[in-house]
Motif scaffolding. Structure first.
Motif, mmCIF file in Angstrom:
data_model
loop_
_atom_site.group_PDB
_atom_site.id
_atom_site.type_symbol
_atom_site.label_atom_id
_atom_site.label_comp_id
_atom_site.label_asym_id
_atom_site.label_seq_id
_atom_site.Cartn_x
_atom_site.Cartn_y
_atom_site.Cartn_z
ATOM 1 N N HIS A 1 0.769 -0.974 0.094
ATOM 2 C CA HIS A 1 0.162 -0.027 -0.019
ATOM 3 C C HIS A 1 0.916 1.276 -0.052
ATOM 4 O O HIS A 1 0.476 2.324 -0.685
ATOM 5 N N SER B 1 -4.999 5.272 1.708
ATOM 6 C CA SER B 1 -4.547 3.669 2.118
ATOM 7 C C SER B 1 -4.730 3.397 3.535
ATOM 8 O O SER B 1 -4.681 2.232 3.831
ATOM 9 N N GLY C 1 -8.661 0.404 -0.670
ATOM 10 C CA GLY C 1 -7.655 1.527 -0.629
ATOM 11 C C GLY C 1 -7.576 2.423 -2.034
ATOM 12 O O GLY C 1 -8.659 2.316 -2.802
ATOM 13 N N THR D 1 -4.306 -6.062 -4.648
ATOM 14 C CA THR D 1 -4.140 -6.343 -3.368
ATOM 15 C C THR D 1 -4.889 -7.042 -2.675
ATOM 16 O O THR D 1 -4.650 -7.931 -1.931
ATOM 17 N N SER E 1 -2.852 -4.100 8.069
ATOM 18 C CA SER E 1 -2.432 -3.307 7.088
ATOM 19 C C SER E 1 -2.254 -1.712 7.436
ATOM 20 O O SER E 1 -1.317 -1.041 6.925
#
Length: 686
Positions: free
Chosen positions: A111, A133, A152, A413, A431
């Motif tokens: 990210h 993100s 994101g 992702t 994350s």
């Protein structure tokens, strides 16, 4: 069924008709709709319900609402709107926690460079990609139902947002801006991007309030895949100036891809050798690493983080070699620490950005819902499309307060999250921790990161979208119509723009559905010998056809667009008017009207709905059949179609005894009418 009045054992051969029946079959009298309702329906309760006072109905509705607002009802609503209350109590801490942690950290590492890269694609400073993100991922973890979905920054949305931002806040023609002027321009563009996120989020919340999650079905799979594949080509071309170190203005509007290519070719002699070298080395590392991750995904414990390795190597190289000062290489610069102050976007911008917010909202929901559905089917759980609308709507709305641009689920992702062993939405928290650490402490390490590397990350992340074109040969074999939808959408996206291409794809996809209802095949049915099944006569020459009896199945909705073809087909089969002479090549066997038709059975099981025009067409058919001496029977009308036909005045042309629950019942009644010398009571085997 043997307990029905009139049920009995098999008659002798020739007793009921000259058709052949299985030995030992049991028979009953044909069931009309009226008789079926008397035997099995709620005929007694219906008058009571109709006679119920309006005040009683209102009181009953109020009691239902009050029960929903009770303690248990409020808890059910809370669990529906906060999915962690459902899955967290059943979380397998020992089995899933490690996988979620590894997957979350892996996705978070990706990210960081990807967020900064997509921020440049959106025409805002890189740090705002890090904000995008962080906040949307955190919000979706609390509200989303897709266990394996990673949200994101998304290249397609960044491209669409960047085009709108460049149009709303264009760069001055001179291009030579001072530091203060550049900051003011960036601030205006950040405000416009945040306003787009606010507008798209508000639209999705409105769709949630109206329970319009079903709208995702109108963006078919060929449309979505062609859209993302065509947008990937736009991303590739838009990053060419950054790869070559050319300070070219961004092209927007129709034919922007070709305008950008022409500008790059014209300015090619002025390209920067240093940035061209950096781009070539970056792609030489990123592309093979992507291939290794795909080919050895089952053998690698976790995917190789090629993006973060490239970012670190390029930053160290630029710092040690002073590429920014010696060769004028464009770098990211200082990333502000912490978070921006929350504030509402400029609401005065909303009328200007509404036309851009709508396609962004549709693409956000379509891509996210389709990705969530794919992995939900793969791992045997369900998603709530309306809850997804709420999750992405709130995600975009709240994140816009922190200067984030539009966001959604992302292809790369999400695939990375699954490959790294993610199991639930909890991976999103890990994350967020990685991105948070960069925002609070690690930001200065990216000061010397060349922007050309971010452009290479943008291009390498498009790999999965480009490879969607490999599915075209299989799509051609499965459905030529879907192939046409894919190609038309892709060409429109590439030639025009992403927004207009989406509109063209949706309209063309809807047109194909309408055209297919126009070209439907009306089938003449015959009895399969020795069974109770009625099959199309064209399937076999062994099917039995009774002289004077015509059984037709019309397998498509009957509405204003199909009423003309419905009338012509029935005229041809029944020999009414001039239909047979005008359209001799309509679908059907050549002997469908070889003998005069005395009884026609219209199988309505394929007519899923009928509008006023279609219902009036059936009423007209009933009148014309009566004038021509043809006995019309309708079979298997669903409740909605039957109600529409009744309101259109069908019962003024036919009697309730001409409406049957099945083709078999209608055919048995027709055989009795065609054989007056036969038994007084016709039978249907059960």
């Amino acid at each position: 069924m043997s307990g029905l009045p009139g049920a009995g054992t098999s008659p002798g051969l020739g007793e009921a008709s000259d058709l052949k029946f299985p030995l030992g079959a049991k028979f009953r009298e044909p069931l009309t709709e009226a008789r079926f309702q008397r035997l099995f329906g709620d005929a007694e309760q219906a008058p009571e319900l109709l006679a119920e006072p309006r005040s009683s109905r209102l009181c009953r509705r109020w009691r239902r609402l009050a029960s929903a607002c009770s303690g248990p009802g409020a808890w059910r609503l809370l669990r529906a709107r906060l999915p962690p209350l459902r899955w967290l109590p059943h979380y397998r801490w020992r089995a899933w926690l490690l996988g979620d942690a590894v997957a979350g950290v892996t996705v978070g590492i990706v990210h960081v460079p990807q967020g900064m890269a997509f921020a440049l694609l959106t025409s805002v400073p890189p740090v705002f990609g890090l904000y995008t993100s962080f906040f949307p991922v955190l919000i979706y973890t609390l509200l989303g139902t897709g266990r394996h979905l990673s949200t994101g920054t998304f290249a397609v949305l960044s491209l669409m947002t960047g085009s709108a931002v460049e149009r709303l806040v264009p760069e001055p023609l001179g291009g030579n801006l001072s530091g203060i002027e550049r900051e003011q321009l960036d601030a205006q563009r950040v405000g416009s991007a945040a306003a787009l996120a606010f507008g798209s989020g508000a639209l999705m919340l409105g769709m949630f309030a109206l329970q319009l999650g079903v709208l995702s079905t109108f963006l078919s799979e060929p449309v979505v895949k062609a859209l993302t594949s065509g947008a990937a080509l736009h991303v590739l071309v838009s990053q060419l100036p950054s790869l070559l170190g050319l300070p070219l203005p961004r092209q927007i509007g129709c034919f922007s891809l070709f305008k950008t290519l022409a500008a790059v070719l014209t300015a090619l002699p002025r390209s920067s050798p240093a940035e061209l070298t950096i781009s070539a080395l970056s792609l030489a590392l990123l592309v093979p690493v992507k291939e290794l991750n795909v080919r050895f995904r089952d053998k690698l414990p976790t995917p190789i983080p090629g993006e973060i390795v490239m970012v670190l190597l390029a930053s160290v190289l630029c710092f040690t070699s002073s590429l920014d000062t010696r060769y004028n290489v464009q770098i990211v610069g200082l990333l502000p620490g912490g978070f921006p102050q929350p504030h509402l976007p400029d609401l005065a911008e909303l009328p200007r950005i509404l036309a851009d917010s709508l396609p962004i909202a549709l693409v956000t929901f379509a891509v996210s819902a389709s990705l969530a559905s794919i992995y939900a089917d793969k791992y045997s759980y369900t998603i709530d499309s309306n809850q997804e609308l709420l999750a992405h709507g709130i995600s975009n709305l709240i994140s816009s307060l922190f200067s984030c641009f539009p966001n959604s689920a992302t292809l790369a992702t999400t695939s990375l999250l699954v490959d790294a062993g993610g199991n639930t939405q909890l991976a999103g928290l890990f994350s967020c921790i990685v991105v948070l650490s960069v925002l609070l402490w690690l930001g200065p390490f990216f000061y010397y990161l060349p922007k050309a590397v971010l452009a290479c990350i943008n291009i390498s992340s498009m790999r999965q979208m480009f490879f969607q074109m490999q599915e075209l040969p299989q799509l051609w074999r499965i459905s030529r119509m879907d192939f046409a939808v894919w190609m038309v959408t892709w060409v429109a996206v590439v030639i025009l723009s992403v927004d207009l291409g989406l509109a063209v794809g949706v309209v063309f996809s809807m047109m194909t559905v309408v055209c297919r209802t126009q070209r439907v095949q009306c089938l003449a049915l015959g009895l399969a010998e020795g069974t109770e099944l009625y099959r199309p006569l064209e399937e076999s020459h062994k099917l039995l056809k009774v002289p004077g009896l015509c059984i037709l199945r019309y397998p498509t909705p009957l509405y204003f667009g199909t009423r003309g073809r419905f009338r012509r087909i029935l005229e041809w089969h029944l020999g009414l008017g001039e239909g047979r002479k005008e359209t001799p090549k309509l679908d059907g066997p050549p002997d469908a009207v070889a003998e005069p038709v005395r009884v026609v059975v219209l199988d309505c099981s394929g007519i899923t709905f009928a509008d006023a025009a279609g219902a009036r067409e059936v009423v007209q058919l009933a009148r014309r059949c009566r004038d021509a001496g043809i006995h019309l029977l309708l079979a298997q009308c669903n409740a909605s179609v039957l109600g529409t036909l009744t309101q259109a005045g069908l019962l003024d042309r036919v009697t309730p005894e001409q409406l049957f629950v099945s083709v078999q019942d209608a055919a048995a009644h027709a055989l009795e009418r065609l054989e007056p010398t036969g038994p007084k009571t016709c039978t249907v085997w059960v």
